[in-house]
Scaffold this motif. Structure first.
Motif, PDB file in Angstrom:
ATOM      1  N   GLU A 225       0.835  -0.940   0.105  1.00  0.00           N
ATOM      2  CA  GLU A 225       0.544   0.314  -0.466  1.00  0.00           C
ATOM      3  C   GLU A 225       0.411   1.004  -0.039  1.00  0.00           C
ATOM      4  OE1 GLU A 225      -3.658   2.042   2.588  1.00  0.00           O
ATOM      5  OE2 GLU A 225      -2.378   0.706   3.814  1.00  0.00           O
ATOM      6  N   TYR A 226       0.920   2.014  -1.453  1.00  0.00           N
ATOM      7  CA  TYR A 226       2.028   2.695  -1.514  1.00  0.00           C
ATOM      8  C   TYR A 226       1.592   3.927  -0.346  1.00  0.00           C
ATOM      9  CZ  TYR A 226       4.364   7.234  -3.413  1.00  0.00           C
ATOM     10  OH  TYR A 226       4.934   8.390  -4.323  1.00  0.00           O
ATOM     11  N   SER A 227       0.226   4.530  -0.438  1.00  0.00           N
ATOM     12  CA  SER A 227       0.113   5.461   0.660  1.00  0.00           C
ATOM     13  C   SER A 227       0.346   5.251   2.229  1.00  0.00           C
ATOM     14  CB  SER A 227      -1.731   5.615   0.706  1.00  0.00           C
ATOM     15  OG  SER A 227      -2.337   4.611   1.548  1.00  0.00           O
ATOM     16  N   ARG A 228       0.330   4.996   2.300  1.00  0.00           N
ATOM     17  CA  ARG A 228       1.218   4.304   4.139  1.00  0.00           C
ATOM     18  C   ARG A 228       2.877   4.113   3.930  1.00  0.00           C
ATOM     19  NH1 ARG A 228      -1.632   2.565   8.114  1.00  0.00           N
ATOM     20  NH2 ARG A 228       0.503   2.144   9.176  1.00  0.00           N
ATOM     21  N   TYR A 229       2.877   4.640   3.278  1.00  0.00           N
ATOM     22  CA  TYR A 229       4.359   5.221   3.442  1.00  0.00           C
ATOM     23  C   TYR A 229       4.725   6.526   2.741  1.00  0.00           C
ATOM     24  CZ  TYR A 229       6.168  -0.224   2.764  1.00  0.00           C
ATOM     25  OH  TYR A 229       5.867  -1.142   2.524  1.00  0.00           O
ATOM     26  N   TYR A 230       3.462   7.264   2.215  1.00  0.00           N
ATOM     27  CA  TYR A 230       3.450   8.158   1.999  1.00  0.00           C
ATOM     28  C   TYR A 230       2.927   9.156   2.544  1.00  0.00           C
ATOM     29  CZ  TYR A 230       2.422  12.752  -0.993  1.00  0.00           C
ATOM     30  OH  TYR A 230       1.887  14.112  -1.814  1.00  0.00           O
ATOM     31  N   CYS A 231       1.916   8.764   3.465  1.00  0.00           N
ATOM     32  CA  CYS A 231       1.618  10.098   4.373  1.00  0.00           C
ATOM     33  C   CYS A 231       2.523   9.318   6.175  1.00  0.00           C
ATOM     34  CB  CYS A 231       0.101   8.567   5.069  1.00  0.00           C
ATOM     35  SG  CYS A 231      -1.285   9.738   4.024  1.00  0.00           S
ATOM     36  N   ALA A 232       3.284   8.366   5.818  1.00  0.00           N
ATOM     37  CA  ALA A 232       4.601   8.494   7.292  1.00  0.00           C
ATOM     38  C   ALA A 232       4.764   9.688   6.507  1.00  0.00           C
ATOM     39  CB  ALA A 232       4.247   7.385   6.746  1.00  0.00           C
ATOM     40  N   GLY A 233       5.165  10.272   5.787  1.00  0.00           N
ATOM     41  CA  GLY A 233       6.679  11.500   5.185  1.00  0.00           C
ATOM     42  C   GLY A 233       5.598  12.516   5.585  1.00  0.00           C
ATOM     43  N   LEU A 234       4.572  12.499   5.322  1.00  0.00           N
ATOM     44  CA  LEU A 234       3.941  13.849   5.514  1.00  0.00           C
ATOM     45  C   LEU A 234       4.421  14.745   6.506  1.00  0.00           C
ATOM     46  CD1 LEU A 234       0.830  13.397   3.526  1.00  0.00           C
ATOM     47  CD2 LEU A 234       1.932  14.603   2.822  1.00  0.00           C
TER      48      LEU A 234
ATOM     49  N   MET B 179      -0.450   9.773  -4.115  1.00  0.00           N
ATOM     50  CA  MET B 179      -0.866   8.737  -4.337  1.00  0.00           C
ATOM     51  C   MET B 179      -1.437   7.487  -5.037  1.00  0.00           C
ATOM     52  SD  MET B 179      -1.871   8.557  -0.211  1.00  0.00           S
ATOM     53  CE  MET B 179      -2.558  10.569   0.102  1.00  0.00           C
ATOM     54  N   PHE B 180      -2.242   7.935  -5.966  1.00  0.00           N
ATOM     55  CA  PHE B 180      -2.799   7.738  -7.279  1.00  0.00           C
ATOM     56  C   PHE B 180      -1.791   6.971  -7.845  1.00  0.00           C
ATOM     57  CE2 PHE B 180      -3.654   8.513 -10.811  1.00  0.00           C
ATOM     58  CZ  PHE B 180      -4.643   7.423 -12.010  1.00  0.00           C
ATOM     59  N   TYR B 181      -0.747   7.677  -8.135  1.00  0.00           N
ATOM     60  CA  TYR B 181       0.582   7.915  -9.592  1.00  0.00           C
ATOM     61  C   TYR B 181       1.043   6.873  -8.386  1.00  0.00           C
ATOM     62  CZ  TYR B 181      -1.466  11.209 -12.473  1.00  0.00           C
ATOM     63  OH  TYR B 181      -1.609  11.959 -13.334  1.00  0.00           O
ATOM     64  N   GLY B 182       0.896   6.907  -7.622  1.00  0.00           N
ATOM     65  CA  GLY B 182       2.572   5.700  -6.750  1.00  0.00           C
ATOM     66  C   GLY B 182       1.772   5.029  -6.725  1.00  0.00           C
ATOM     67  N   GLN B 183       0.753   4.418  -6.645  1.00  0.00           N
ATOM     68  CA  GLN B 183       0.269   2.618  -6.406  1.00  0.00           C
ATOM     69  C   GLN B 183       0.376   2.610  -7.496  1.00  0.00           C
ATOM     70  OE1 GLN B 183      -0.826   1.824  -3.426  1.00  0.00           O
ATOM     71  NE2 GLN B 183      -0.907  -0.053  -4.342  1.00  0.00           N
ATOM     72  N   LEU B 184      -0.331   2.791  -8.797  1.00  0.00           N
ATOM     73  CA  LEU B 184      -0.075   2.772 -10.187  1.00  0.00           C
ATOM     74  C   LEU B 184       1.221   1.952 -10.324  1.00  0.00           C
ATOM     75  CD1 LEU B 184      -2.208   5.023 -12.299  1.00  0.00           C
ATOM     76  CD2 LEU B 184      -2.489   2.187 -11.423  1.00  0.00           C
ATOM     77  N   ALA B 185       2.309   2.959 -10.205  1.00  0.00           N
ATOM     78  CA  ALA B 185       3.693   2.715 -10.115  1.00  0.00           C
ATOM     79  C   ALA B 185       4.078   1.745  -9.440  1.00  0.00           C
ATOM     80  CB  ALA B 185       4.454   3.974  -9.992  1.00  0.00           C
TER      81      ALA B 185
ATOM     82  N   VAL C 294      -8.614   5.601  -2.589  1.00  0.00           N
ATOM     83  CA  VAL C 294      -7.440   7.280  -3.888  1.00  0.00           C
ATOM     84  C   VAL C 294      -9.089   7.679  -3.583  1.00  0.00           C
ATOM     85  CG1 VAL C 294      -6.762   9.049  -5.115  1.00  0.00           C
ATOM     86  CG2 VAL C 294      -5.173   7.321  -4.320  1.00  0.00           C
ATOM     87  N   LYS C 295     -10.160   7.296  -4.336  1.00  0.00           N
ATOM     88  CA  LYS C 295     -11.566   7.713  -4.935  1.00  0.00           C
ATOM     89  C   LYS C 295     -12.571   7.850  -3.258  1.00  0.00           C
ATOM     90  CE  LYS C 295     -16.018   7.225  -7.579  1.00  0.00           C
ATOM     91  NZ  LYS C 295     -16.595   7.982  -6.416  1.00  0.00           N
ATOM     92  N   ILE C 296     -12.280   6.950  -3.165  1.00  0.00           N
ATOM     93  CA  ILE C 296     -12.838   6.486  -1.250  1.00  0.00           C
ATOM     94  C   ILE C 296     -12.314   7.832  -0.883  1.00  0.00           C
ATOM     95  CG2 ILE C 296     -13.294   5.536   0.773  1.00  0.00           C
ATOM     96  CD1 ILE C 296     -13.901   2.529  -1.339  1.00  0.00           C
TER      97      ILE C 296
END
Length: 181
Positions: free
Chosen positions: A40-49, A61-67, A90-92
């Motif tokens: 789950e890309y967003s966990r890593y992304y949000c941890a850095g916010l 996060m959308f682009y990161g998850q797709l990549a 991401v939509k939800i």
């Protein structure tokens, strides 16, 4: 980079509200079937916010998850992989937090189908985590997941249970693979 259609990689997504065991089940299923999985890309992304999440962060996060998913698909050695969440998340979250979803997400959602969704039920006890926000809204989010998956015409099943959750997930995957081999 090849995509899932060209390589014929089946994608099994593990989705659901917060604190329902998605990451644990995804990793366990990948080990059980000796295949790869997409984190789950967003966990890593949000941890850095360092500031509250914005709509642009959701797009990132959308682009990161797709990549991340495309990278795993490109290196997949088996005919299927597991995905710990999808871009539908991401939509939800965008709808819930900002009242809208970026158009790029809406445009791409139908282009990235999953062959099976395992919707984790909210019957597990809530586990505190600094990246989780809504322990009191689990029923709401479960309802949203049902609505969104139905709107996509998704092939999904709810996986519930505490002691036998993993066994039920394995049975669902076994049944799916048997029907689609």
């Amino acid at each position: 980079m090849e995509n899932a259609t060209i390589k014929r990689i089946k994608k099994i997504a593990v989705v659901g509200p917060e604190s329902t065991g998605k990451s644990t089940i995804t990793a366990a299923l990948a080990r059980h079937y000796h295949t790869q999985w997409v984190a789950e890309y967003s966990r890593y992304y949000c941890a850095g916010l360092t500031t509250p999440c914005t709509l642009q962060d959701e797009v990132n996060m959308f682009y990161g998850q797709l990549a991340l998913e495309n990278t795993v698909i490109a290196t997949a050695e088996k005919a299927f992989i597991f995905c710990d969440t999808t871009i539908l998340t991401v939509k939800i979250w965008s709808d819930e937090m900002f009242g809208t979803t970026p158009q790029v997400v809406l445009d791409e959602l139908p282009k990235h189908p999953y062959d099976l969704y395992l919707l984790m039920d909210i019957d597990l006890p809530w586990q505190e985590d600094p990246l989780r926000d809504f322990p009191h809204m689990r029923e709401h989010f479960m309802s949203v997941w049902h609505q969104e998956l139905k709107a996509l015409g998704a092939n999904y099943m709810v996986v519930s249970g505490i002691e036998d959750r993993f066994a039920k997930a394995v049975k669902a995957v076994d049944d799916f693979l048997k029907e689609n081999s």
